[in-house]
Design a protein around this motif. Sequence first.
Motif, PDB file in Angstrom:
ATOM      1  N   SER A 164       0.778  -1.249  -0.170  1.00 22.59           N
ATOM      2  CA  SER A 164       0.042   0.047  -0.018  1.00 22.59           C
ATOM      3  C   SER A 164       0.994   1.371   0.132  1.00 22.59           C
ATOM      4  N   HIS A 165       2.100   1.316   0.195  1.00 18.46           N
ATOM      5  CA  HIS A 165       2.938   2.498   0.221  1.00 18.46           C
ATOM      6  C   HIS A 165       3.325   2.711  -1.309  1.00 18.46           C
ATOM      7  N   CYS A 208      -1.938   6.411  -8.032  1.00 21.90           N
ATOM      8  CA  CYS A 208      -3.244   5.916  -7.368  1.00 21.90           C
ATOM      9  C   CYS A 208      -3.395   5.814  -5.909  1.00 21.90           C
ATOM     10  N   LEU A 209      -2.141   5.153  -5.438  1.00 20.95           N
ATOM     11  CA  LEU A 209      -2.058   4.600  -4.066  1.00 20.95           C
ATOM     12  C   LEU A 209      -1.913   5.966  -3.398  1.00 20.95           C
ATOM     13  N   TYR A 210      -0.939   6.949  -3.966  1.00 23.33           N
ATOM     14  CA  TYR A 210      -0.859   8.209  -3.145  1.00 23.33           C
ATOM     15  C   TYR A 210      -2.141   8.931  -2.963  1.00 23.33           C
ATOM     16  N   THR A 269      -0.743  -6.134  -4.691  1.00 18.02           N
ATOM     17  CA  THR A 269      -1.201  -4.613  -4.602  1.00 18.02           C
ATOM     18  C   THR A 269      -2.887  -4.628  -5.184  1.00 18.02           C
ATOM     19  N   VAL A 270      -3.294  -5.626  -5.724  1.00 18.09           N
ATOM     20  CA  VAL A 270      -4.577  -5.610  -6.284  1.00 18.09           C
ATOM     21  C   VAL A 270      -5.838  -5.280  -5.210  1.00 18.09           C
ATOM     22  N   PRO A 271      -5.778  -5.681  -4.172  1.00 20.78           N
ATOM     23  CA  PRO A 271      -6.914  -5.298  -3.164  1.00 20.78           C
ATOM     24  C   PRO A 271      -6.887  -3.833  -2.713  1.00 20.78           C
ATOM     25  N   TYR A 272      -5.606  -3.184  -2.823  1.00 18.45           N
ATOM     26  CA  TYR A 272      -5.368  -1.669  -2.546  1.00 18.45           C
ATOM     27  C   TYR A 272      -6.040  -0.889  -3.650  1.00 18.45           C
TER      28      TYR A 272
END
Length: 352
Positions: free
Chosen positions: A85-86, A115-117, A311-314
Amino acid sequence: LRAALREGSARCRQRDFAAAAAKFSTALELCSKGFATEDPLKSSPDGISRLTSWIESKLVICYLKLGQPGLALPHSHRSIIQNPSHFCNHLRQAACFRCLHRYSEAARSAMVAQCLYVLAEGAGLETSDLLQLYWQAMTQEALSGEACFSVMYTPFGKEDKTDKIQEANKSFAEKHPDDVQHIFTDPHGIHLLPEGAESHPDQQYFLTLGFRNKEIGKAVEESVTRKLPIFPGQKTPFSPSTEEEAETFWQNTGKKIMAVMALIGSTKIKDERGPCARAIEQFHHASLLSYLQRGEEQAQVMSQAMAELATVPYLQRVSQEDDKLLQSLMADAVDILAGRTGERAWTKIQKV
Protein backbone atom coordinates in the motif's frame (compact mmCIF):
# COMPACT_ATOMS: atom_id res chain seq x y z
CA LEU A 1 19.99 -6.28 13.72
CA ARG A 2 19.74 -2.76 15.17
CA ALA A 3 23.49 -2.29 14.76
CA ALA A 4 23.32 -3.38 11.10
CA LEU A 5 20.43 -1.00 10.42
CA ARG A 6 22.17 1.92 12.15
CA GLU A 7 25.41 1.26 10.28
CA GLY A 8 23.59 0.88 6.95
CA SER A 9 21.75 4.18 7.44
CA ALA A 10 24.99 5.94 8.42
CA ARG A 11 26.76 4.61 5.32
CA CYS A 12 23.86 5.86 3.18
CA ARG A 13 24.22 9.36 4.62
CA GLN A 14 27.94 9.20 3.83
CA ARG A 15 27.00 8.09 0.28
CA ASP A 16 29.02 4.88 0.69
CA PHE A 17 26.28 2.84 -0.97
CA ALA A 18 28.30 -0.37 -1.45
CA ALA A 19 28.99 -0.61 2.28
CA ALA A 20 25.38 0.37 3.06
CA ALA A 21 24.06 -2.41 0.77
CA ALA A 22 26.25 -4.94 2.58
CA LYS A 23 24.89 -3.84 5.97
CA PHE A 24 21.25 -3.88 4.82
CA SER A 25 21.78 -7.33 3.28
CA THR A 26 23.03 -8.52 6.68
CA ALA A 27 19.95 -6.98 8.33
CA LEU A 28 17.68 -8.75 5.85
CA GLU A 29 19.36 -12.07 6.59
CA LEU A 30 18.88 -11.52 10.33
CA CYS A 31 15.18 -10.77 9.75
CA SER A 32 14.81 -14.03 7.82
CA LYS A 33 16.26 -15.88 10.83
CA GLY A 34 13.65 -14.47 13.19
CA PHE A 35 15.54 -11.59 14.80
CA ALA A 36 13.05 -8.90 13.72
CA THR A 37 11.40 -9.06 17.14
CA GLU A 38 12.68 -9.66 20.67
CA ASP A 39 9.59 -11.64 21.73
CA PRO A 40 8.10 -13.83 18.95
CA LEU A 41 4.91 -14.35 20.99
CA LYS A 42 4.22 -10.60 21.05
CA SER A 43 5.34 -9.89 17.50
CA SER A 44 3.16 -8.15 14.94
CA PRO A 45 3.29 -9.72 11.44
CA ASP A 46 2.46 -6.32 9.94
CA GLY A 47 5.30 -4.69 11.86
CA ILE A 48 7.79 -7.32 10.68
CA SER A 49 6.55 -6.95 7.09
CA ARG A 50 6.94 -3.16 7.22
CA LEU A 51 10.46 -3.48 8.61
CA THR A 52 11.44 -6.01 5.93
CA SER A 53 9.90 -3.80 3.24
CA TRP A 54 11.87 -0.80 4.53
CA ILE A 55 15.15 -2.75 4.38
CA GLU A 56 14.33 -3.97 0.86
CA SER A 57 13.58 -0.38 -0.20
CA LYS A 58 16.96 0.77 1.17
CA LEU A 59 18.67 -1.93 -0.93
CA VAL A 60 16.77 -0.64 -4.00
CA ILE A 61 18.15 2.86 -3.36
CA CYS A 62 21.71 1.58 -2.79
CA TYR A 63 21.81 -0.47 -5.99
CA LEU A 64 20.23 2.32 -8.05
CA LYS A 65 22.85 4.75 -6.71
CA LEU A 66 25.54 2.21 -7.63
CA GLY A 67 24.16 2.06 -11.20
CA GLN A 68 22.93 -1.54 -10.84
CA PRO A 69 19.18 -1.47 -11.57
CA GLY A 70 19.20 -5.18 -12.38
CA LEU A 71 20.13 -5.92 -8.75
CA ALA A 72 17.71 -3.27 -7.45
CA LEU A 73 14.64 -4.60 -9.32
CA PRO A 74 14.02 -7.85 -7.36
CA HIS A 75 14.35 -5.91 -4.09
CA SER A 76 11.73 -3.44 -5.36
CA HIS A 77 9.35 -6.35 -6.03
CA ARG A 78 9.91 -7.75 -2.55
CA SER A 79 9.44 -4.35 -0.89
CA ILE A 80 6.00 -4.19 -2.56
CA ILE A 81 5.09 -7.76 -1.57
CA GLN A 82 5.84 -6.89 2.09
CA ASN A 83 4.09 -3.48 2.02
CA PRO A 84 1.97 -3.06 -1.14
CA SER A 85 0.00 0.00 0.00
CA HIS A 86 3.02 2.34 0.28
CA PHE A 87 3.24 4.39 -2.92
CA CYS A 88 7.01 4.98 -2.60
CA ASN A 89 7.70 1.26 -3.08
CA HIS A 90 5.95 1.41 -6.47
CA LEU A 91 7.78 4.61 -7.39
CA ARG A 92 11.12 2.94 -6.68
CA GLN A 93 10.02 0.00 -8.83
CA ALA A 94 9.26 2.50 -11.61
CA ALA A 95 12.79 3.92 -11.26
CA CYS A 96 14.26 0.42 -11.64
CA PHE A 97 12.22 -0.28 -14.77
CA ARG A 98 13.13 3.12 -16.19
CA CYS A 99 16.87 2.52 -15.71
CA LEU A 100 16.44 -0.86 -17.45
CA HIS A 101 14.65 0.91 -20.38
CA ARG A 102 11.44 -1.01 -19.64
CA TYR A 103 9.32 2.10 -20.00
CA SER A 104 5.83 0.56 -20.22
CA GLU A 105 6.36 -1.26 -16.93
CA ALA A 106 7.81 1.93 -15.42
CA ALA A 107 4.65 3.75 -16.55
CA ARG A 108 2.42 1.17 -14.86
CA SER A 109 4.39 1.37 -11.60
CA ALA A 110 4.16 5.18 -11.66
CA MET A 111 0.40 4.97 -12.38
CA VAL A 112 -0.11 2.61 -9.41
CA ALA A 113 2.07 4.88 -7.22
CA GLN A 114 -0.09 7.89 -8.07
CA CYS A 115 -3.32 5.99 -7.48
CA LEU A 116 -2.15 4.75 -4.06
CA TYR A 117 -0.87 8.22 -3.15
CA VAL A 118 -4.23 9.82 -3.92
CA LEU A 119 -6.14 7.08 -2.05
CA ALA A 120 -3.90 7.15 1.05
CA GLU A 121 -2.60 10.69 1.31
CA GLY A 122 -5.23 12.61 -0.61
CA ALA A 123 -3.60 15.94 0.21
CA GLY A 124 -0.45 16.92 -1.68
CA LEU A 125 -1.68 17.98 -5.11
CA GLU A 126 1.81 18.98 -6.14
CA THR A 127 3.15 15.48 -5.42
CA SER A 128 0.20 13.91 -7.24
CA ASP A 129 0.85 16.14 -10.28
CA LEU A 130 4.55 15.21 -10.30
CA LEU A 131 3.68 11.50 -10.15
CA GLN A 132 1.27 12.01 -13.04
CA LEU A 133 3.94 13.79 -15.11
CA TYR A 134 6.39 10.95 -14.41
CA TRP A 135 3.75 8.43 -15.50
CA GLN A 136 3.07 10.46 -18.66
CA ALA A 137 6.79 10.72 -19.49
CA MET A 138 7.25 6.95 -19.17
CA THR A 139 4.22 6.28 -21.40
CA GLN A 140 5.55 8.64 -24.07
CA GLU A 141 9.02 7.08 -23.81
CA ALA A 142 7.52 3.62 -24.29
CA LEU A 143 5.57 4.71 -27.37
CA SER A 144 8.51 6.54 -28.92
CA GLY A 145 10.54 3.33 -28.99
CA GLU A 146 7.88 1.18 -30.69
CA ALA A 147 8.14 0.66 -34.44
CA CYS A 148 5.83 -2.31 -35.00
CA PHE A 149 2.58 -0.81 -33.66
CA SER A 150 0.84 2.48 -32.82
CA VAL A 151 -1.83 3.42 -30.28
CA MET A 152 -4.63 5.95 -30.04
CA TYR A 153 -6.66 6.99 -26.99
CA THR A 154 -10.29 7.96 -27.61
CA PRO A 155 -12.28 9.75 -24.88
CA PHE A 156 -15.80 8.45 -24.31
CA GLY A 157 -18.76 9.15 -22.09
CA LYS A 158 -22.06 7.33 -22.02
CA GLU A 159 -22.17 6.51 -25.74
CA ASP A 160 -22.94 3.04 -27.05
CA LYS A 161 -19.78 1.00 -26.55
CA THR A 162 -20.01 -0.96 -29.84
CA ASP A 163 -20.54 2.17 -31.96
CA LYS A 164 -17.69 3.97 -30.18
CA ILE A 165 -15.29 1.06 -30.80
CA GLN A 166 -16.15 0.96 -34.52
CA GLU A 167 -15.70 4.72 -34.73
CA ALA A 168 -12.33 4.49 -32.94
CA ASN A 169 -11.07 1.77 -35.33
CA LYS A 170 -12.06 3.86 -38.36
CA SER A 171 -10.45 7.01 -36.96
CA PHE A 172 -7.24 5.09 -36.18
CA ALA A 173 -6.95 3.84 -39.78
CA GLU A 174 -7.14 7.44 -41.02
CA LYS A 175 -4.53 8.72 -38.57
CA HIS A 176 -2.05 5.81 -38.78
CA PRO A 177 -2.16 4.41 -42.35
CA ASP A 178 1.15 2.53 -41.87
CA ASP A 179 -0.17 0.36 -39.00
CA VAL A 180 -3.38 -1.07 -40.43
CA GLN A 181 -2.52 -4.74 -40.97
CA HIS A 182 -4.54 -5.44 -37.85
CA ILE A 183 -6.56 -2.93 -35.79
CA PHE A 184 -8.56 -3.51 -32.63
CA THR A 185 -9.84 -1.55 -29.64
CA ASP A 186 -9.37 -3.03 -26.16
CA PRO A 187 -12.93 -3.87 -25.03
CA HIS A 188 -11.87 -4.93 -21.52
CA GLY A 189 -10.98 -2.15 -19.14
CA ILE A 190 -11.25 1.59 -19.38
CA HIS A 191 -7.98 3.45 -19.71
CA LEU A 192 -6.79 6.58 -17.95
CA LEU A 193 -4.52 8.96 -19.80
CA PRO A 194 -1.98 10.93 -17.72
CA GLU A 195 -2.24 14.33 -19.39
CA GLY A 196 -0.96 16.51 -16.59
CA ALA A 197 -2.69 18.57 -13.93
CA GLU A 198 -4.91 20.39 -16.42
CA SER A 199 -6.63 17.18 -17.61
CA HIS A 200 -10.01 15.98 -16.38
CA PRO A 201 -9.19 13.39 -13.69
CA ASP A 202 -12.40 11.43 -14.29
CA GLN A 203 -12.10 11.27 -18.09
CA GLN A 204 -11.87 7.72 -19.40
CA TYR A 205 -10.58 6.42 -22.71
CA PHE A 206 -10.71 3.54 -25.14
CA LEU A 207 -7.33 2.26 -26.33
CA THR A 208 -7.01 1.36 -30.02
CA LEU A 209 -3.95 -0.48 -31.34
CA GLY A 210 -2.78 -0.94 -34.92
CA PHE A 211 -0.04 -3.31 -36.10
CA ARG A 212 2.29 -3.65 -39.06
CA ASN A 213 2.48 -7.40 -38.50
CA LYS A 214 -0.95 -9.01 -38.79
CA GLU A 215 -0.01 -12.15 -36.85
CA ILE A 216 1.31 -10.20 -33.85
CA GLY A 217 -1.83 -8.06 -33.84
CA LYS A 218 -4.15 -11.07 -33.98
CA ALA A 219 -2.18 -12.82 -31.24
CA VAL A 220 -2.40 -9.79 -28.92
CA GLU A 221 -6.13 -9.36 -29.55
CA GLU A 222 -6.77 -13.05 -28.88
CA SER A 223 -5.04 -12.80 -25.53
CA VAL A 224 -6.52 -9.52 -24.24
CA THR A 225 -10.11 -10.27 -25.27
CA ARG A 226 -10.35 -13.61 -23.46
CA LYS A 227 -11.63 -14.02 -19.91
CA LEU A 228 -8.45 -15.90 -18.99
CA PRO A 229 -5.37 -14.43 -20.70
CA ILE A 230 -3.32 -16.82 -22.80
CA PHE A 231 0.08 -16.49 -24.40
CA PRO A 232 -0.89 -17.14 -28.02
CA GLY A 233 1.12 -18.16 -31.03
CA GLN A 234 1.18 -21.93 -30.57
CA LYS A 235 -1.46 -24.66 -30.63
CA THR A 236 -0.50 -25.69 -27.11
CA PRO A 237 0.77 -22.62 -25.23
CA PHE A 238 4.31 -23.05 -23.91
CA SER A 239 4.62 -26.61 -25.18
CA PRO A 240 6.79 -26.32 -28.31
CA SER A 241 8.42 -29.50 -29.58
CA THR A 242 11.99 -28.40 -28.91
CA GLU A 243 13.81 -25.84 -26.78
CA GLU A 244 15.18 -24.35 -30.00
CA GLU A 245 11.64 -23.76 -31.30
CA ALA A 246 10.70 -22.15 -28.00
CA GLU A 247 13.70 -19.80 -28.22
CA THR A 248 12.78 -18.86 -31.82
CA PHE A 249 9.16 -18.24 -30.78
CA TRP A 250 10.26 -16.02 -27.88
CA GLN A 251 12.70 -13.95 -29.95
CA ASN A 252 10.41 -13.50 -32.99
CA THR A 253 6.98 -13.33 -31.38
CA GLY A 254 6.86 -13.64 -27.59
CA LYS A 255 8.94 -10.56 -26.78
CA LYS A 256 6.83 -8.37 -29.07
CA ILE A 257 3.58 -9.65 -27.59
CA MET A 258 4.81 -8.98 -24.04
CA ALA A 259 5.85 -5.42 -25.05
CA VAL A 260 2.31 -4.70 -26.28
CA MET A 261 0.70 -6.28 -23.20
CA ALA A 262 2.90 -4.15 -20.93
CA LEU A 263 1.86 -1.00 -22.78
CA ILE A 264 -1.85 -1.93 -22.57
CA GLY A 265 -1.46 -2.30 -18.79
CA SER A 266 0.33 1.04 -18.38
CA THR A 267 -2.88 3.13 -18.38
CA LYS A 268 -5.41 0.64 -17.00
CA ILE A 269 -5.97 0.20 -13.26
CA LYS A 270 -9.06 -2.02 -13.45
CA ASP A 271 -9.31 -4.92 -15.90
CA GLU A 272 -12.75 -6.29 -16.78
CA ARG A 273 -11.20 -9.73 -17.33
CA GLY A 274 -10.60 -9.88 -13.59
CA PRO A 275 -8.16 -8.48 -11.01
CA CYS A 276 -5.70 -11.36 -11.55
CA ALA A 277 -5.52 -11.07 -15.36
CA ARG A 278 -2.23 -9.18 -15.50
CA ALA A 279 -0.58 -11.55 -13.03
CA ILE A 280 -1.76 -14.52 -15.13
CA GLU A 281 0.00 -12.97 -18.15
CA GLN A 282 3.19 -12.90 -16.07
CA PHE A 283 2.68 -16.54 -15.02
CA HIS A 284 2.57 -17.45 -18.72
CA HIS A 285 5.78 -15.50 -19.31
CA ALA A 286 7.47 -17.29 -16.38
CA SER A 287 6.35 -20.68 -17.72
CA LEU A 288 8.10 -20.06 -21.04
CA LEU A 289 11.26 -18.86 -19.26
CA SER A 290 11.17 -22.06 -17.19
CA TYR A 291 10.95 -24.13 -20.39
CA LEU A 292 13.95 -22.22 -21.72
CA GLN A 293 15.79 -23.00 -18.45
CA ARG A 294 16.22 -19.32 -17.56
CA GLY A 295 15.76 -19.76 -13.82
CA GLU A 296 16.92 -16.32 -12.72
CA GLU A 297 14.64 -14.49 -15.18
CA GLN A 298 11.74 -16.78 -14.24
CA ALA A 299 12.23 -15.95 -10.54
CA GLN A 300 12.18 -12.22 -11.28
CA VAL A 301 8.97 -12.49 -13.31
CA MET A 302 7.33 -14.56 -10.54
CA SER A 303 8.34 -11.93 -7.95
CA GLN A 304 6.84 -9.26 -10.20
CA ALA A 305 3.60 -11.29 -10.43
CA MET A 306 3.50 -11.59 -6.63
CA ALA A 307 3.93 -7.82 -6.26
CA GLU A 308 1.08 -7.33 -8.75
CA LEU A 309 -1.19 -9.72 -6.83
CA ALA A 310 -0.32 -8.17 -3.45
CA THR A 311 -1.30 -4.70 -4.71
CA VAL A 312 -4.66 -5.66 -6.29
CA PRO A 313 -6.83 -5.36 -3.12
CA TYR A 314 -5.55 -1.79 -2.54
CA LEU A 315 -6.62 -0.66 -6.03
CA GLN A 316 -10.08 -2.19 -6.48
CA ARG A 317 -12.80 -4.19 -4.81
CA VAL A 318 -12.21 -7.93 -5.10
CA SER A 319 -15.07 -10.45 -5.07
CA GLN A 320 -14.93 -13.55 -2.88
CA GLU A 321 -14.27 -15.74 -5.92
CA ASP A 322 -11.49 -13.48 -7.23
CA ASP A 323 -9.96 -13.28 -3.75
CA LYS A 324 -9.77 -17.07 -3.63
CA LEU A 325 -8.02 -17.14 -7.03
CA LEU A 326 -5.70 -14.32 -5.95
CA GLN A 327 -4.62 -16.19 -2.81
CA SER A 328 -4.20 -19.44 -4.76
CA LEU A 329 -1.98 -17.76 -7.35
CA MET A 330 0.10 -16.10 -4.63
CA ALA A 331 0.62 -19.52 -2.99
CA ASP A 332 1.49 -20.99 -6.41
CA ALA A 333 4.09 -18.27 -7.00
CA VAL A 334 5.71 -19.04 -3.64
CA ASP A 335 5.77 -22.77 -4.52
CA ILE A 336 7.29 -22.09 -7.96
CA LEU A 337 9.99 -19.85 -6.46
CA ALA A 338 10.77 -22.55 -3.89
CA GLY A 339 11.08 -25.16 -6.65
CA ARG A 340 8.12 -27.21 -5.43
CA THR A 341 6.03 -29.10 -7.98
CA GLY A 342 2.56 -30.60 -7.97
CA GLU A 343 -1.07 -29.88 -8.80
CA ARG A 344 -2.01 -26.26 -8.14
CA ALA A 345 -4.41 -23.54 -9.31
CA TRP A 346 -1.96 -22.38 -11.98
CA THR A 347 -1.62 -25.90 -13.41
CA LYS A 348 -5.41 -26.11 -13.74
CA ILE A 349 -5.57 -22.73 -15.49
CA GLN A 350 -2.94 -23.87 -18.00
CA LYS A 351 -4.92 -27.03 -18.73
CA VAL A 352 -8.09 -25.02 -19.35
